[in-house]
Design a protein around this motif. Sequence first.
Motif, PDB file in Angstrom:
ATOM      1  N   ASN A   5     -25.272  72.719 -73.989  1.00  0.00           N
ATOM      2  CA  ASN A   5     -25.208  71.683 -75.018  1.00  0.00           C
ATOM      3  C   ASN A   5     -25.768  72.166 -76.354  1.00  0.00           C
ATOM      4  OD1 ASN A   5     -23.792  69.539 -73.980  1.00  0.00           O
ATOM      5  ND2 ASN A   5     -25.538  68.791 -72.803  1.00  0.00           N
ATOM      6  N   HIS A   6     -26.770  73.022 -76.301  1.00  0.00           N
ATOM      7  CA  HIS A   6     -27.256  73.610 -77.561  1.00  0.00           C
ATOM      8  C   HIS A   6     -26.155  74.458 -78.205  1.00  0.00           C
ATOM      9  CE1 HIS A   6     -31.333  72.151 -77.248  1.00  0.00           C
ATOM     10  NE2 HIS A   6     -31.504  72.695 -76.061  1.00  0.00           N
ATOM     11  N   VAL A   7     -25.453  75.231 -77.386  1.00  0.00           N
ATOM     12  CA  VAL A   7     -24.353  76.067 -77.901  1.00  0.00           C
ATOM     13  C   VAL A   7     -23.279  75.184 -78.556  1.00  0.00           C
ATOM     14  CG1 VAL A   7     -22.400  77.499 -77.164  1.00  0.00           C
ATOM     15  CG2 VAL A   7     -24.710  78.015 -76.351  1.00  0.00           C
ATOM     16  N   SER A  30     -32.054  72.246 -84.789  1.00  0.00           N
ATOM     17  CA  SER A  30     -31.386  71.271 -83.915  1.00  0.00           C
ATOM     18  C   SER A  30     -31.828  71.436 -82.467  1.00  0.00           C
ATOM     19  CB  SER A  30     -29.862  71.425 -84.002  1.00  0.00           C
ATOM     20  OG  SER A  30     -29.399  72.517 -83.209  1.00  0.00           O
ATOM     21  N   HIS A  31     -32.179  72.660 -82.102  1.00  0.00           N
ATOM     22  CA  HIS A  31     -32.620  72.901 -80.720  1.00  0.00           C
ATOM     23  C   HIS A  31     -33.826  72.025 -80.393  1.00  0.00           C
ATOM     24  CE1 HIS A  31     -32.957  75.432 -77.056  1.00  0.00           C
ATOM     25  NE2 HIS A  31     -34.155  74.860 -77.079  1.00  0.00           N
ATOM     26  N   PHE A  32     -34.810  72.039 -81.293  1.00  0.00           N
ATOM     27  CA  PHE A  32     -36.043  71.285 -81.030  1.00  0.00           C
ATOM     28  C   PHE A  32     -35.788  69.780 -81.142  1.00  0.00           C
ATOM     29  CE2 PHE A  32     -37.387  75.522 -82.418  1.00  0.00           C
ATOM     30  CZ  PHE A  32     -38.101  75.894 -81.279  1.00  0.00           C
ATOM     31  N   LEU A  34     -32.953  68.235 -80.367  1.00  0.00           N
ATOM     32  CA  LEU A  34     -32.254  67.799 -79.145  1.00  0.00           C
ATOM     33  C   LEU A  34     -33.175  67.837 -77.920  1.00  0.00           C
ATOM     34  CD1 LEU A  34     -28.720  69.413 -79.553  1.00  0.00           C
ATOM     35  CD2 LEU A  34     -29.343  67.008 -79.725  1.00  0.00           C
ATOM     36  N   ASP A  35     -34.059  68.833 -77.864  1.00  0.00           N
ATOM     37  CA  ASP A  35     -34.981  68.897 -76.726  1.00  0.00           C
ATOM     38  C   ASP A  35     -35.953  67.721 -76.718  1.00  0.00           C
ATOM     39  OD1 ASP A  35     -33.969  71.067 -75.433  1.00  0.00           O
ATOM     40  OD2 ASP A  35     -35.594  72.447 -75.951  1.00  0.00           O
ATOM     41  N   SER A  36     -36.185  67.108 -77.863  1.00  0.00           N
ATOM     42  CA  SER A  36     -37.117  65.969 -77.911  1.00  0.00           C
ATOM     43  C   SER A  36     -36.434  64.659 -77.525  1.00  0.00           C
ATOM     44  CB  SER A  36     -37.750  65.851 -79.302  1.00  0.00           C
ATOM     45  OG  SER A  36     -36.771  65.409 -80.222  1.00  0.00           O
ATOM     46  N   PRO A  96     -33.956  79.465 -79.214  1.00  0.00           N
ATOM     47  CA  PRO A  96     -35.277  79.141 -78.646  1.00  0.00           C
ATOM     48  C   PRO A  96     -35.328  79.238 -77.125  1.00  0.00           C
ATOM     49  CG  PRO A  96     -34.759  77.618 -80.412  1.00  0.00           C
ATOM     50  CD  PRO A  96     -33.506  78.419 -80.152  1.00  0.00           C
ATOM     51  N   ASP A  97     -34.213  79.030 -76.435  1.00  0.00           N
ATOM     52  CA  ASP A  97     -34.213  79.085 -74.966  1.00  0.00           C
ATOM     53  C   ASP A  97     -34.104  80.503 -74.422  1.00  0.00           C
ATOM     54  OD1 ASP A  97     -34.667  76.468 -74.387  1.00  0.00           O
ATOM     55  OD2 ASP A  97     -32.599  75.953 -73.921  1.00  0.00           O
ATOM     56  N   LEU A  98     -33.939  81.514 -75.283  1.00  0.00           N
ATOM     57  CA  LEU A  98     -33.847  82.894 -74.787  1.00  0.00           C
ATOM     58  C   LEU A  98     -35.172  83.408 -74.255  1.00  0.00           C
ATOM     59  CD1 LEU A  98     -31.426  84.783 -77.179  1.00  0.00           C
ATOM     60  CD2 LEU A  98     -30.984  83.641 -75.009  1.00  0.00           C
ATOM     61  N   PHE A 118     -45.304  74.225 -78.029  1.00  0.00           N
ATOM     62  CA  PHE A 118     -44.598  73.163 -78.744  1.00  0.00           C
ATOM     63  C   PHE A 118     -43.271  72.852 -78.050  1.00  0.00           C
ATOM     64  CE2 PHE A 118     -41.326  72.132 -81.960  1.00  0.00           C
ATOM     65  CZ  PHE A 118     -41.825  70.912 -82.383  1.00  0.00           C
ATOM     66  N   HIS A 119     -42.530  73.909 -77.700  1.00  0.00           N
ATOM     67  CA  HIS A 119     -41.215  73.768 -77.064  1.00  0.00           C
ATOM     68  C   HIS A 119     -41.337  73.000 -75.750  1.00  0.00           C
ATOM     69  CE1 HIS A 119     -37.255  76.106 -75.971  1.00  0.00           C
ATOM     70  NE2 HIS A 119     -37.078  74.800 -75.984  1.00  0.00           N
ATOM     71  N   SER A 120     -42.354  73.271 -74.964  1.00  0.00           N
ATOM     72  CA  SER A 120     -42.466  72.565 -73.681  1.00  0.00           C
ATOM     73  C   SER A 120     -43.067  71.177 -73.858  1.00  0.00           C
ATOM     74  CB  SER A 120     -43.234  73.399 -72.658  1.00  0.00           C
ATOM     75  OG  SER A 120     -44.592  73.396 -72.946  1.00  0.00           O
ATOM     76  N   ILE A 122     -42.493  68.996 -76.299  1.00  0.00           N
ATOM     77  CA  ILE A 122     -41.556  68.004 -76.862  1.00  0.00           C
ATOM     78  C   ILE A 122     -40.507  67.540 -75.852  1.00  0.00           C
ATOM     79  CG2 ILE A 122     -41.813  68.829 -79.229  1.00  0.00           C
ATOM     80  CD1 ILE A 122     -39.083  70.262 -78.854  1.00  0.00           C
ATOM     81  N   GLN A 123     -40.404  68.205 -74.690  1.00  0.00           N
ATOM     82  CA  GLN A 123     -39.346  67.874 -73.727  1.00  0.00           C
ATOM     83  C   GLN A 123     -39.474  66.429 -73.236  1.00  0.00           C
ATOM     84  OE1 GLN A 123     -36.951  70.189 -72.971  1.00  0.00           O
ATOM     85  NE2 GLN A 123     -37.995  71.615 -74.342  1.00  0.00           N
ATOM     86  N   ASP A 124     -38.342  65.726 -73.178  1.00  0.00           N
ATOM     87  CA  ASP A 124     -38.300  64.387 -72.575  1.00  0.00           C
ATOM     88  C   ASP A 124     -37.288  64.455 -71.425  1.00  0.00           C
ATOM     89  OD1 ASP A 124     -38.058  61.771 -71.799  1.00  0.00           O
ATOM     90  OD2 ASP A 124     -37.573  60.994 -73.790  1.00  0.00           O
TER      91      ASP A 124
HETATM   92 ZN   LIG Z   1     -35.125  74.277 -75.296  1.00  0.00          ZN
END
Ligand SMILES: [Zn+2]
Length: 156
Positions: A5-7, A30-32, A34-36, A96-98, A118-120, A122-124
């Motif tokens: 979905n990020h792609v 947008s990655h961050f 969408l992850d939120s 960011p997911d690499l 931060f990346h982990s 913000i995950q919902d």
């Molecule tokens: Zn991510």
Amino acid sequence: MLVTNHVLSGAVIGAAVRRPLPAFAIGVASHFALDSLPHWGEWESESHFLRVAVADGLTGLAAMGIVTRAVLRTPAAGRTKLAASVVLGMAGAALPDLDKPAHIIFKRKLWPDAVNRFHSRIQDEAPHRFVSHELVAATGFALSAAALIKRRGARA
Ligand SMILES: [Zn+2]
């Protein structure tokens, strides 16, 4: 959110922006964003996570290939920055997911700990959101990307 979905969202951004470097930067941001938002996640075990991650990673790579081929075949591809913008939008959105595959395959962390924290944080995530969130998002992003690439890639 699934990297697929990020792609696809990165393809939408690239086709909308039509400027490679802004498409890349907006893709990363947008990655961050969408992850939120609420999305599928919370795996039962590490092996469950890995099964999903490998399938998702391969699907995301296939999506990148299909979108790249589609944008290169548009009549305007050679005259505009559309193709570079779409490819860099997808790359930025997936970047960011690499960290996860890099850590598993090369035992290296790509990003500083602060970025990973931060990346982990913000995950919902919730386990029941595959169809209601990921598949709906994938459909919307794919249709939007296809429509935008077709319109922007048409010979003016
Ligand atoms: Zn991510």
